[in-house]
Scaffold this motif. Structure first.
Motif, PDB file in Angstrom:
ATOM      1  N   PHE A 180       2.649   0.113  -2.418  1.00  0.00           N
ATOM      2  CA  PHE A 180       2.750   1.447  -1.797  1.00  0.00           C
ATOM      3  C   PHE A 180       3.949   2.242  -2.310  1.00  0.00           C
ATOM      4  CE2 PHE A 180       3.926  -1.798   1.469  1.00  0.00           C
ATOM      5  CZ  PHE A 180       5.296  -1.581   1.519  1.00  0.00           C
ATOM      6  N   ILE A 181       4.681   1.685  -3.292  1.00  0.00           N
ATOM      7  CA  ILE A 181       5.793   2.430  -3.889  1.00  0.00           C
ATOM      8  C   ILE A 181       5.294   3.297  -5.054  1.00  0.00           C
ATOM      9  CG2 ILE A 181       8.041   2.225  -5.082  1.00  0.00           C
ATOM     10  CD1 ILE A 181       8.165   1.172  -2.238  1.00  0.00           C
ATOM     11  N   ASP A 182       4.542   2.681  -5.967  1.00  0.00           N
ATOM     12  CA  ASP A 182       4.162   3.396  -7.197  1.00  0.00           C
ATOM     13  C   ASP A 182       2.694   3.798  -7.262  1.00  0.00           C
ATOM     14  OD1 ASP A 182       6.704   3.346  -8.397  1.00  0.00           O
ATOM     15  OD2 ASP A 182       6.433   1.224  -8.874  1.00  0.00           O
ATOM     16  N   ASP A 183       1.905   3.360  -6.287  1.00  0.00           N
ATOM     17  CA  ASP A 183       0.471   3.636  -6.339  1.00  0.00           C
ATOM     18  C   ASP A 183       0.089   4.470  -5.100  1.00  0.00           C
ATOM     19  OD1 ASP A 183      -2.272   3.551  -6.079  1.00  0.00           O
ATOM     20  OD2 ASP A 183      -2.468   1.428  -6.583  1.00  0.00           O
TER      21      ASP A 183
ATOM     22  N   GLU B  99      -1.777   5.359   0.558  1.00  0.00           N
ATOM     23  CA  GLU B  99      -2.674   6.012   1.522  1.00  0.00           C
ATOM     24  C   GLU B  99      -3.459   4.963   2.318  1.00  0.00           C
ATOM     25  OE1 GLU B  99      -5.115   9.048  -0.303  1.00  0.00           O
ATOM     26  OE2 GLU B  99      -6.241   9.230   1.583  1.00  0.00           O
ATOM     27  N   GLU B 100      -3.899   3.943   1.613  1.00  0.00           N
ATOM     28  CA  GLU B 100      -4.666   2.882   2.277  1.00  0.00           C
ATOM     29  C   GLU B 100      -3.821   2.190   3.367  1.00  0.00           C
ATOM     30  OE1 GLU B 100      -7.712   1.855   2.380  1.00  0.00           O
ATOM     31  OE2 GLU B 100      -7.280   0.024   3.524  1.00  0.00           O
ATOM     32  N   VAL B 101      -2.590   1.900   3.021  1.00  0.00           N
ATOM     33  CA  VAL B 101      -1.698   1.238   3.993  1.00  0.00           C
ATOM     34  C   VAL B 101      -1.458   2.151   5.211  1.00  0.00           C
ATOM     35  CG1 VAL B 101       0.687   0.460   4.350  1.00  0.00           C
ATOM     36  CG2 VAL B 101      -0.604  -0.321   2.357  1.00  0.00           C
TER      37      VAL B 101
END
Ligand SMILES: Nc1ncnc2c1ncn2[C@@H]1O[C@H](COP(=O)(O)OP(=O)(O)OP(=O)(O)O)[C@@H](O)[C@H]1O
Ligand SMILES: Nc1nc(=O)c2ncn([C@H]3C[C@H](O)[C@@H](CO)O3)c2[nH]1
Length: 233
Positions: free
Chosen positions: A191-194, A199-201
């Motif tokens: 969830f840092i670079d993607d 968004e999913e998290v």
């Protein structure tokens, strides 16, 4: 009012997700004391000497943070008071605290938890989020963040310490039953670079909050499955 606490092993991504979550929900972050923590480097350089002091330091700071956090409507806490005992008992089992220190600490923690539970606060978290990472990911993240005193090159015994800590975290979270809980797969979602992973998290968290009745209708906030829309109530 919603109090969200983030749990997870060293380098799991708690501070990073705290930052993301407060931006998304428009709430307030309460971070763990690290940069301003003068005991932490001492602990890593001599764990046996400083384990008890560090634990008292953290407990004191966490209690103060909780008091501040509960004065706000909505907030996210980077690491919970419920993890303190896990960290201390690992150190105690490694011979870094005496029996008396363990007794004093356990009683102090019980007293503080009782205060949270039964006195003026009367508050448990609304949601506990555990970021689960494998041992390999844990090591990679600790390296990536690069705090000097946490590096295995600095102290090779940290390898076993981290391995055992990660193992105990999984058991601890399985048994945790103080409040509703959610697990995020920290290996799978970068969830840092993607952006899509981020968004999913966030959607997983908002969906859970909606299930718990902790999100209210608000058109600015949307999840992909459209279950949860809103701000924390
Ligand atoms: N899901 C992720 N994917 C990729 N990198 C990540 C992810 N989560 C965190 N990181 C990176 O891993 C490092 C540790 O993250 P962070 O500081 O948020 O962990 P933490 O759980 O708060 O750690 P600690 O408890 O030790 O303070 C940082 O460099 C961060 O950018
Ligand atoms: N021994 C010990 N007990 C705690 O309660 C505790 N809480 C956090 N930490 C360490 C882990 C990271 O290096 C760093 C940031 O999380 O601080 C702890 N260490």
């Amino acid at each position: 009012m919603a109090v969200i606490v983030l749990a997870g092993t060293i380098g799991a991504g708690k501070s990073s997700l705290t930052e993301m979550l407060v931006k998304e929900l428009g709430t307030t972050a309460f971070y763990e004391s690290v940069e301003d923590n003068e005991v932490l480097p001492l602990f890593y350089s001599d764990p046996k000497k400083y384990a008890f002091l560090l634990q008292i330091y953290f407990l004191n700071r966490r209690f103060a943070t909780i008091k501040k956090a509960l004065a706000h409507q909505n907030n996210v806490l980077d690491r919970s008071i419920y993890e303190d005992s896990l960290l201390f008992h690992l150190n105690a089992d490694l011979g870094r605290a005496s029996e008396i220190e363990v007794g004093v600490y356990d009683e102090l923690l019980d007293n503080m938890l009782e205060e949270l539970e039964y006195s003026s606060f009367k508050k448990r978290p609304d949601l506990m989020i555990h970021i689960k990472v494998s041992f390999e990911t844990m090591l990679a993240r600790i390296k990536k963040r690069n705090r000097s005193y946490e590096q295995i090159e600095f102290d090779p015994t940290l390898y076993d310490y981290y391995k055992e800590l990660n193992r105990r975290y999984e058991i601890w979270f399985d048994e945790f039953d103080v409040c509703p809980k959610l697990e995020i797969d920290g290996d799978r979602y970068d969830f840092i670079d993607d952006d899509e992973a981020a968004e999913e998290v966030l959607n997983q968290i908002k969906t859970k909050l909606a299930e718990l009745g902790k999100l209210e209708e608000e058109p600015n906030y949307q999840t992909t499955n459209d279950v949860a829309k809103g701000i924390l109530n």
